[in-house]
Design an enzyme around this catalytic site. Structure first.
Site, PDB file in Angstrom:
ATOM      1  N   VAL A  83      31.524 -43.200  -7.706  1.00  0.00           N
ATOM      2  CA  VAL A  83      32.513 -44.258  -7.475  1.00  0.00           C
ATOM      3  C   VAL A  83      31.828 -45.610  -7.587  1.00  0.00           C
ATOM      4  O   VAL A  83      30.786 -45.846  -6.973  1.00  0.00           O
ATOM      5  CB  VAL A  83      33.194 -44.085  -6.097  1.00  0.00           C
ATOM      6  CG1 VAL A  83      34.082 -45.283  -5.781  1.00  0.00           C
ATOM      7  CG2 VAL A  83      34.008 -42.806  -6.090  1.00  0.00           C
ATOM      8  N   GLU A 174       9.852 -34.359  12.294  1.00  0.00           N
ATOM      9  CA  GLU A 174       9.946 -32.987  11.783  1.00  0.00           C
ATOM     10  C   GLU A 174       9.105 -32.830  10.521  1.00  0.00           C
ATOM     11  O   GLU A 174       8.428 -31.816  10.320  1.00  0.00           O
ATOM     12  CB  GLU A 174      11.417 -32.628  11.535  1.00  0.00           C
ATOM     13  CG  GLU A 174      12.165 -32.495  12.865  1.00  0.00           C
ATOM     14  CD  GLU A 174      13.637 -32.124  12.741  1.00  0.00           C
ATOM     15  OE1 GLU A 174      14.195 -32.209  11.636  1.00  0.00           O
ATOM     16  OE2 GLU A 174      14.220 -31.742  13.779  1.00  0.00           O
TER      17      GLU A 174
HETATM   18  C1  LIG Z   1      16.555 -36.260   6.261  1.00  0.00           C
HETATM   19  C2  LIG Z   1      17.714 -36.352   7.190  1.00  0.00           C
HETATM   20  C3  LIG Z   1      17.735 -35.601   8.356  1.00  0.00           C
HETATM   21  C4  LIG Z   1      18.812 -35.665   9.231  1.00  0.00           C
HETATM   22  N1  LIG Z   1      18.797 -34.903  10.372  1.00  0.00           N
HETATM   23  C5  LIG Z   1      19.859 -34.929  11.194  1.00  0.00           C
HETATM   24  C6  LIG Z   1      19.898 -34.100  12.346  1.00  0.00           C
HETATM   25  O1  LIG Z   1      18.953 -33.355  12.615  1.00  0.00           O
HETATM   26  N2  LIG Z   1      21.013 -34.142  13.131  1.00  0.00           N
HETATM   27  C7  LIG Z   1      22.066 -34.961  12.839  1.00  0.00           C
HETATM   28  O2  LIG Z   1      23.069 -34.938  13.564  1.00  0.00           O
HETATM   29  N3  LIG Z   1      22.046 -35.767  11.776  1.00  0.00           N
HETATM   30  C8  LIG Z   1      20.983 -35.764  10.938  1.00  0.00           C
HETATM   31  N4  LIG Z   1      20.955 -36.580   9.841  1.00  0.00           N
HETATM   32  C9  LIG Z   1      22.084 -37.496   9.633  1.00  0.00           C
HETATM   33  C10 LIG Z   1      23.285 -36.776   9.050  1.00  0.00           C
HETATM   34  O3  LIG Z   1      22.904 -36.030   7.935  1.00  0.00           O
HETATM   35  C11 LIG Z   1      24.331 -37.813   8.681  1.00  0.00           C
HETATM   36  O4  LIG Z   1      24.678 -38.529   9.832  1.00  0.00           O
HETATM   37  C12 LIG Z   1      25.566 -37.160   8.106  1.00  0.00           C
HETATM   38  O5  LIG Z   1      25.259 -36.537   6.884  1.00  0.00           O
HETATM   39  C13 LIG Z   1      26.692 -38.183   7.911  1.00  0.00           C
HETATM   40  O6  LIG Z   1      27.785 -37.538   7.340  1.00  0.00           O
HETATM   41  P1  LIG Z   1      28.721 -38.330   6.329  1.00  0.00           P
HETATM   42  O7  LIG Z   1      29.804 -37.373   5.941  1.00  0.00           O
HETATM   43  O8  LIG Z   1      29.098 -39.635   6.890  1.00  0.00           O
HETATM   44  O9  LIG Z   1      27.798 -38.630   5.066  1.00  0.00           O
HETATM   45  P2  LIG Z   1      27.010 -37.636   4.107  1.00  0.00           P
HETATM   46  O10 LIG Z   1      26.879 -36.307   4.702  1.00  0.00           O
HETATM   47  O11 LIG Z   1      25.775 -38.364   3.736  1.00  0.00           O
HETATM   48  O12 LIG Z   1      27.947 -37.522   2.840  1.00  0.00           O
HETATM   49  C14 LIG Z   1      28.240 -38.612   2.003  1.00  0.00           C
HETATM   50  C15 LIG Z   1      28.670 -38.066   0.646  1.00  0.00           C
HETATM   51  O13 LIG Z   1      29.168 -39.148  -0.128  1.00  0.00           O
HETATM   52  C16 LIG Z   1      28.696 -39.043  -1.462  1.00  0.00           C
HETATM   53  N5  LIG Z   1      28.682 -40.406  -2.028  1.00  0.00           N
HETATM   54  C17 LIG Z   1      28.121 -41.507  -1.481  1.00  0.00           C
HETATM   55  N6  LIG Z   1      28.340 -42.575  -2.252  1.00  0.00           N
HETATM   56  C18 LIG Z   1      29.053 -42.132  -3.314  1.00  0.00           C
HETATM   57  C19 LIG Z   1      29.587 -42.766  -4.479  1.00  0.00           C
HETATM   58  N7  LIG Z   1      29.432 -44.087  -4.690  1.00  0.00           N
HETATM   59  N8  LIG Z   1      30.250 -42.005  -5.380  1.00  0.00           N
HETATM   60  C20 LIG Z   1      30.391 -40.681  -5.186  1.00  0.00           C
HETATM   61  N9  LIG Z   1      29.921 -40.031  -4.098  1.00  0.00           N
HETATM   62  C21 LIG Z   1      29.265 -40.750  -3.180  1.00  0.00           C
HETATM   63  C22 LIG Z   1      27.315 -38.436  -1.309  1.00  0.00           C
HETATM   64  O14 LIG Z   1      26.915 -37.783  -2.495  1.00  0.00           O
HETATM   65  C23 LIG Z   1      27.525 -37.455  -0.150  1.00  0.00           C
HETATM   66  O15 LIG Z   1      27.881 -36.178  -0.601  1.00  0.00           O
HETATM   67  C24 LIG Z   1      19.890 -36.523   8.941  1.00  0.00           C
HETATM   68  C25 LIG Z   1      19.884 -37.278   7.778  1.00  0.00           C
HETATM   69  C26 LIG Z   1      18.809 -37.198   6.909  1.00  0.00           C
HETATM   70  C27 LIG Z   1      18.798 -38.021   5.641  1.00  0.00           C
END
Ligand SMILES: Cc1cc2nc3c(=O)[nH]c(=O)nc-3n(C[C@H](O)[C@H](O)[C@H](O)COP(=O)(O)OP(=O)(O)OC[C@H]3O[C@@H](n4cnc5c(N)ncnc54)[C@H](O)[C@@H]3O)c2cc1C
Length: 436
Positions: A83, A174
């Protein structure tokens, strides 16, 4: 995008992460047309990325096809798309595969790595936010040891075997623990002709304690665990520069390393069109009300990491973690239907189930709302929670079997350079060395 126009209102969800998928599962059962857009055709279980980086798990076991989630809902569509922009005045979303209109839009784009404006670190360091980045890092770590074997230059060998992790939140901790375990159990056997004792793992943290979002007891115990594993912890230290070889800090401390891993922060992954100064708050997150409705828009919502919803208990917004994202996705699933039907919505209240981090074999720290514990039992709780949270029965089974195997055999078999990583400047360094 070849999506039929029907009599059902169209809800476009951008992002198939924790929040977006949870929402899609709920809306799919309603009289709505749901269109999900994501740049990947899979959901990433980010909490286990560090295990892919360190060869403990194959990437497939922490990814899940988005189409497989949506296949049960006949009015749901998925398009693999990046997007690029939202045009709210025209209710259009612009992507790299074309445009799509929406009746209701939900932004669930999560977060991206925040370098706090440090371009040098951004250009020369490594991030670990996606599976491709984890695979790059896995290759780089292993390539470092292959290079270290070849060089006779002691300084360069040390730099190849020196790892600097910046940011000691759960991810940094980790990762440091997993690297320390590889150092102890795997590398000496894989590289008997290298003195693996020279390998250094440095964990750099800007504040005065690691895991600073957890309890002081969890921080203290995690630091003890890491130090026992041989990790060097540098608190109160801020990285100011990295040119690909030398890491400069605000203290009287520098490191020579060919691998700097940046886990020091994330910021909301906002989209052009919904990123104006008045719409975006602290951490580059989009301002929403208690119903996740974006300020000033009646038909646009934001959930998960990208949403900034300050409350009395969370004045700076909810933690950027999986639970708030899942809970917001769930609630919006019922709220959006109510909203379309003209019924009152329910405000979001975050139920904090606690937080945890593992430091390695038999070692973890867990903070539950009324109970904080560390050690072996915490490690079992960590394992159970992560297995339970993974999406897909097969993934749960594969991860469980892998962990069991790794535990019994003290092994990590996915230490493979499948896709070599070309580190900037490395070829030149190797060539220069060969000429010397
Ligand atoms: C290395 C790491 C370890 C983590 N460990 C933990 C943990 O132990 N416990 C915990 O609770 N949280 C953890 N987190 C945080 C957790 O993963 C996030 O808080 C969570 O994924 C947020 O969910 P979300 O749906 O908001 O975003 P996300 O799960 O990040 O999903 C966002 C989605 O949007 C898509 N996207 C973004 N921009 C665009 C675009 N412009 N066009 C098309 N698609 C797009 C991406 O591809 C992705 O699939 C960790 C994060 C990381 C990076």
């Amino acid at each position: 995008m070849n999506i039929p126009k029907t009599s059902f209102p169209r809800v476009v969800i951008i992002g198939g992460g924790f929040a977006g998928l949870e929402l899609a599962k709920r809306l799919g059962k309603q009289d709505l047309q749901v269109v999900m857009l994501d740049r990947h055709n899979y959901h990433t279980f980010q909490p286990l990325l560090y295990q892919v980086t360190t060869g403990g798990l194959e990437p497939d076991s922490i990814a899940y096809p988005i189409r497989k989630v949506l296949k049960n809902y006949p009015n749901s569509y998925f398009r693999l798309a990046e997007v690029e922009q939202v045009v709210p005045e025209k209710k259009i979303i612009k992507t790299d595969i074309g445009e799509i209109t929406y009746d209701y839009l939900v932004i669930a784009t999560g977060s991206r790595t925040n370098y706090f404006g440090n371009e040098a670190v951004k250009n020369n360091g490594m991030a670990m936010k996606t599976i491709p980045q984890s695979l790059n890092l896995r290759s780089l770590i292993l390539e470092n040891f292959e290079q270290a074997l070849l060089t006779n230059n002691l300084d360069r060998r040390n730099a190849l075997m020196n790892f600097v992790i910046v940011g000691a939140g759960p991810t940094g901790v980790e990762l440091a623990g997993a690297l320390a375990e590889i150092k102890k159990g795997i590398l000496p056997k894989d590289y008997p002709d290298l003195d693996i004792r020279q390998m250094q793992i440095n964990l750099v943290q800007g504040t005065d304690r690691i895991l600073d979002a957890m309890s002081p007891k969890a921080s203290k115990k995690a630091a003890e665990f890491l130090e026992k594993l041989g990790v060097n912890i540098w608190t109160g230290t801020i990285v100011t520069n990295y040119d690909g070889y030398t890491v400069a800090t605000n203290a009287d401390l520098s490191f020579e390393t060919e691998t700097l891993i940046w886990t020091a922060g994330v910021e909301g992954a906002t989209l052009k069109g919904i990123d104006g100064k008045d719409l975006v708050a602290r951490g580059n997150r989009v301002k929403v009300d208690e119903f996740n409705q974006v300020e000033g828009f009646k038909d646009i919502f934001a959930i998960g990491d990208v949403a900034y919803m300050p409350t009395e208990k969370y004045p700076h917004g909810h933690p950027m973690m999986a639970q708030p994202a899942i809970q917001q996705g769930k609630l919006l699933g019922s709220n959006l239907v109510k909203y379309i039907q003209g019924k009152p919505m329910k405000p979001f209240r975050y139920f904090d189930k606690g937080s945890m981090a593992t430091v390695g074999r038999n070692k973890a720290v867990v903070d539950l709302p009324h109970w904080k514990f560390q050690g072996v039992f915490a490690w079992f709780v960590w394992i159970f929670v992560h297995l339970f949270a993974l999406i897909g029965f097969k993934n749960k089974m594969v991860v469980f079997v892998n962990w069991l195997y790794n535990y019994i055999r003290f092994d990590r078999e996915a230490r493979l350079i499948i896709r070599p990583y070309k580190k900037k400047g490395r070829e030149a360094a190797v060539k220069k060395e060969a000429e010397q």
